[in-house]
Scaffold this active site. Structure first.
Site, PDB file in Angstrom:
ATOM      1  N   GLU A   1       0.844  -1.200   0.000  1.00 13.53           N
ATOM      2  CA  GLU A   1       0.000   0.000   0.000  1.00 13.53           C
ATOM      3  C   GLU A   1       0.881   1.253   0.000  1.00 13.53           C
ATOM      4  O   GLU A   1       1.733   1.420   0.864  1.00 13.53           O
ATOM      5  CB  GLU A   1      -0.926  -0.002   1.219  1.00 13.53           C
ATOM      6  CG  GLU A   1      -1.895  -1.177   1.266  1.00 13.53           C
ATOM      7  CD  GLU A   1      -2.943  -1.182   0.164  1.00 13.53           C
ATOM      8  OE1 GLU A   1      -3.094  -0.159  -0.543  1.00 13.53           O
ATOM      9  OE2 GLU A   1      -3.621  -2.211   0.008  1.00 13.53           O
TER      10      GLU A   1
ATOM     11  N   HIS B   1      -0.954  -5.830   2.345  1.00 10.81           N
ATOM     12  CA  HIS B   1      -2.119  -6.708   2.348  1.00 10.81           C
ATOM     13  C   HIS B   1      -1.716  -8.064   1.778  1.00 10.81           C
ATOM     14  O   HIS B   1      -1.006  -8.126   0.772  1.00 10.81           O
ATOM     15  CB  HIS B   1      -3.241  -6.124   1.470  1.00 10.81           C
ATOM     16  CG  HIS B   1      -4.219  -5.309   2.251  1.00 10.81           C
ATOM     17  ND1 HIS B   1      -4.482  -3.991   1.965  1.00 10.81           N
ATOM     18  CD2 HIS B   1      -4.995  -5.632   3.310  1.00 10.81           C
ATOM     19  CE1 HIS B   1      -5.390  -3.531   2.820  1.00 10.81           C
ATOM     20  NE2 HIS B   1      -5.720  -4.507   3.640  1.00 10.81           N
TER      21      HIS B   1
ATOM     22  N   CYS C   1      -7.659  -1.545   8.210  1.00  9.03           N
ATOM     23  CA  CYS C   1      -6.301  -1.534   7.659  1.00  9.03           C
ATOM     24  C   CYS C   1      -5.904  -0.111   7.267  1.00  9.03           C
ATOM     25  O   CYS C   1      -4.839   0.371   7.650  1.00  9.03           O
ATOM     26  CB  CYS C   1      -6.207  -2.462   6.452  1.00  9.03           C
ATOM     27  SG  CYS C   1      -6.426  -4.195   6.882  1.00  9.03           S
TER      28      CYS C   1
END
Length: 170
Positions: free
Chosen positions: A46, A129, A110
């Site tokens: 991310e 993730h 998250c």
């Protein structure tokens, strides 16, 4: 399970009392969060955390009234880690696990955790993730991938710090 392999969680703490700089936070250097995504088919790095748009309730039926992580915080905070470089390096290593980069961690726990961590660490955080076990990777595959990813992140961070350090002396 191989007893020589261990899961380690490392944390540091912020300033308190007379400690304006907490040595534990300096020593930790980088915070890496890992979460599962039912939509992921690759190990996904991310790039950033987002502050607004939190509407879904968590497992404790909580959602912030403000629908944001930090009231008055920037809309988006990027990690100082160049996720594209990490992705390319890990993919080139022939690990056998696909890695990709994302700009949307999902506006759930998250993303909330990531944004808050990025805010508090001034961008010195990362979020990865992983897909559910067996879809398509084993826990061992994911562990190897995470190890390689974290090593690359630390390498890039060290290179960036060396560059900054050199600039201060020229």
């Amino acid at each position: 399970m191989d007893n020589s392999k261990r899961t380690v969680v490392v944390t540091g703490f912020g300033p308190f009392g007379e400690h304006s700089v907490n040595a534990s936070w300096v020593a930790v250097q980088l915070v890496v969060h890992v979460g599962v995504s039912g939509m992921a088919t690759t190990v996904t790095l991310e790039k950033c955390g987002r502050n607004h748009g939190y509407k879904g309730l968590d497992n404790s039926s909580f959602c912030p009234d403000s629908q944001c992580c930090i009231v008055g915080g920037p809309d988006c905070i990027d990690s100082v880690i160049d996720m594209e470089s990490v992705c390319k390096r890990v993919m080139a290593s022939g690990l056998g696990v696909s890695v990709s980069v994302s700009k949307d961690a999902g506006r759930y726990l998250c993303d909330y955790t990531y944004y808050t961590s990025l805010y508090l660490s001034h961008g010195r955080s990362a979020f990865v993730h992983v897909p559910p076990i067996g879809k398509p990777y084993s826990g061992e595959d994911l562990g190897r991938a995470l190890q390689a990813i974290i090593q690359e992140m630390l390498e890039l961070l060290d290179q960036a710090e060396e560059k900054i350090h050199c600039q201060h002396f020229h």
